[in-house]
Design an enzyme around this catalytic site. Structure first.
Site, PDB file in Angstrom:
ATOM      1  N   LYS A  52       0.818  -1.219   0.000  1.00 32.32           N
ATOM      2  CA  LYS A  52       0.000   0.000   0.000  1.00 32.32           C
ATOM      3  C   LYS A  52       0.848   1.263   0.000  1.00 32.32           C
ATOM      4  O   LYS A  52       0.396   2.330  -0.424  1.00 32.32           O
ATOM      5  CB  LYS A  52      -0.909   0.017   1.231  1.00 32.32           C
ATOM      6  CG  LYS A  52      -1.912  -1.115   1.279  1.00 32.32           C
ATOM      7  CD  LYS A  52      -3.216  -0.726   0.619  1.00 32.32           C
ATOM      8  CE  LYS A  52      -4.207  -1.878   0.695  1.00 32.32           C
ATOM      9  NZ  LYS A  52      -5.449  -1.603  -0.020  1.00 32.32           N
ATOM     10  N   SER A  77      -9.130   1.075   8.309  1.00 33.72           N
ATOM     11  CA  SER A  77      -8.875   0.362   9.554  1.00 33.72           C
ATOM     12  C   SER A  77      -7.585  -0.426   9.450  1.00 33.72           C
ATOM     13  O   SER A  77      -7.196  -1.139  10.355  1.00 33.72           O
ATOM     14  CB  SER A  77     -10.032  -0.588   9.860  1.00 33.72           C
ATOM     15  OG  SER A  77     -10.185  -1.490   8.792  1.00 33.72           O
TER      16      SER A  77
END
Lengths: 317, 317
Positions: A52, A77
């Site tokens: 990511k 989250s």
């Protein structure tokens, strides 16, 4: 219009100072049991522990000065919140991460450690999105999406570029490449890079049966809703997005569904035999190969291990 | 007379075709919490999952043709049995591994998978040694010792040679190097190589408080018996040997004792932050640095992570 391979290569070079060129590993044992010749791109070793970082870094670097001064915001989250926090810190940009109030303390601590501001909200998708939208409207902060955004997809493509360059240096050409699919940002970026560099390469994805919206979408030709996804691969519960879907439709040969026990079994193999701590989402790609070995037999296969952020007190074995 | 550095370099080159040149990793997080600049030599990625492959390979390669024809034998409940089995298979030599009848099935399977013959015995040190001696006498098989043997020590030295060569390529000179100590084969080999290549380097070891025979031996100047050792670092319960002790006496600056909770905590840090599956014995070296950071402050420190063979259903967290 999809991003061209020349643009993707420029982006890979642009973000390179801020990310790790992660190692590529192989395993005789995995080759024996799968019948293919696999190379694993170890994004578990990436900064903040997941691929990511690549998309987040390209997204913040793509902002103009005026946007940078307003800062960025995302709701997450999981890994993307950490990635945005770290990417923003790299450039001295303010980051706000909207997190559900029940997010694990260790994740909040990691994000706070990167200097981002955390805003807690009710633990529902609706609350996350509405709180994010409201704060963005009030502060002008630019909303970043974990997967369904061009700059994120383009940044994610850099993992496949590095992997293919590595294989070229070893005089090996990949016949196929495989990633897990959740929101589709890693799969779409990987497909763009791989098809750009090796037009005849086959592109596959693994997806949990319990979160099969990408599989159903590809079959139906229209994006299908992800309703109440349930899987240990919690990074893959995200809804497939409309930026990713056309790329996946054009370039992906097949999405392979895997069951929960197959994910855990593949995860155990990677931990025990390759000594790599990977998160359940990462195990979905090798699980897919072990489920459908005939698709990969004797082929050189690149596997993107997407990340390694796990809670050691909540292991499935 | 200790083996010279020129001989050790020759041995490193000789065994190289049969072993992995394992990766070297680093961690900003570990540097932050320790105050040193650490590089980790990842022997958890070694063939069969531990540095033991290096010593075993040199031991079998050092046999003359007549000895090779008689085969090799060792007793082991752990990594050395696997290492001898694989090293012997590499050269087409018969190997017999004497194992306690209560050894984990997974270890027996691994050894059988490498083509070695397994002989079970009562699970006592006496039974293991006497059965091994009897079979060796009957068959002529050459007994190999897991740590207390010159060829094993010399082979183990190759990990430090690779690590120091890697650092040289990165224009870094190590100020200190640290290993865990059990039987002493890794520590002695590392000390010979490190002092041979960098005479002013400091050599340290970590040892569990519950298996502190090397610490006591160094203090007393005479080998002390290891009586009823108890530690999660089960690879370090072995008795320090008389081949290793003089090398350790001459070259090791200090052996640092660590407690069980410190071992588990260091292991968790390496798993969670570095994404490396290491066995408890491997965690003893980073645990020692975290216990005595003043010894390593601002220094370039090489850490040998000795192996990664764990049972995932028996983790301490």
């Amino acid at each position: 219009m999809f991003t061209t391979i020349n643009e993707l290569i420029k982006i890979q070079k642009k973000i390179a100072p801020y990310i790790h060129e992660t190692p590529v590993m192989s395993s005789e044992y995995f080759n024996d049991i799968s019948g293919c010749k696999a190379v694993f791109k170890c994004e578990n070793f990436q900064k903040m522990g997941a691929f990511k970082m690549r998309g987040a870094m390209n997204a913040v670097m793509s902002l103009d000065d005026e946007s940078r001064s307003r800062g960025v915001i995302t709701h997450s989250s999981g890994n993307f919140g950490q990635a945005v926090a770290l990417a923003a810190r790299n450039l001295g940009i303010k980051a706000v991460i909207v997190m559900p109030s029940n997010a694990p303390a260790v994740k909040k601590a990691a994000i706070a450690g990167y200097g981002a501001e955390i805003i807690e909200c009710e633990p529902t998708n609706e609350a996350r999105a509405s709180v994010t939208a409201r704060i963005s409207k009030e502060s002008g902060a630019v909303i970043l999406h974990p997967s369904n955004q061009k700059e994120v997809i383009d940044g994610n493509a850099s993992a496949a570029i590095e992997l293919i360059n590595f294989c070229n240096d070893a005089s090996t050409e990949l016949d196929a490449i495989i990633t897990p699919v959740g929101g589709g940002g890693l799969l779409a970026g990987t497909a763009l890079a791989a098809k750009g560099l090796i037009p005849e390469i086959e592109v596959f994805a693994g997806e949990p049966s319990g979160a099969d919206d990408a599989y159903r979408s590809l079959k139906e030709g229209v994006i299908q809703a992800s309703v109440a996804p349930h899987t240990i691969a919690d990074g893959l519960k995200t809804q497939l997005g409309e930026c990713n879907f056309p790329i996946i439709q054009k370039y992906v040969n097949e999405i392979i569904l895997v069951e929960e026990d197959e994910i855990v079994s593949a995860m155990q193999i990677i931990w025990e035999r390759m000594k790599l701590v990977i998160e359940p989402s990462s195990a979905v790609a090798p699980a897919a190969i072990l489920k459908r070995p005939e698709l990969f037999k004797d082929k050189n296969v690149g596997i993107i291990l997407s990340g390694g952020n796990v809670q050691l007190d909540k292991l499935p074995f």
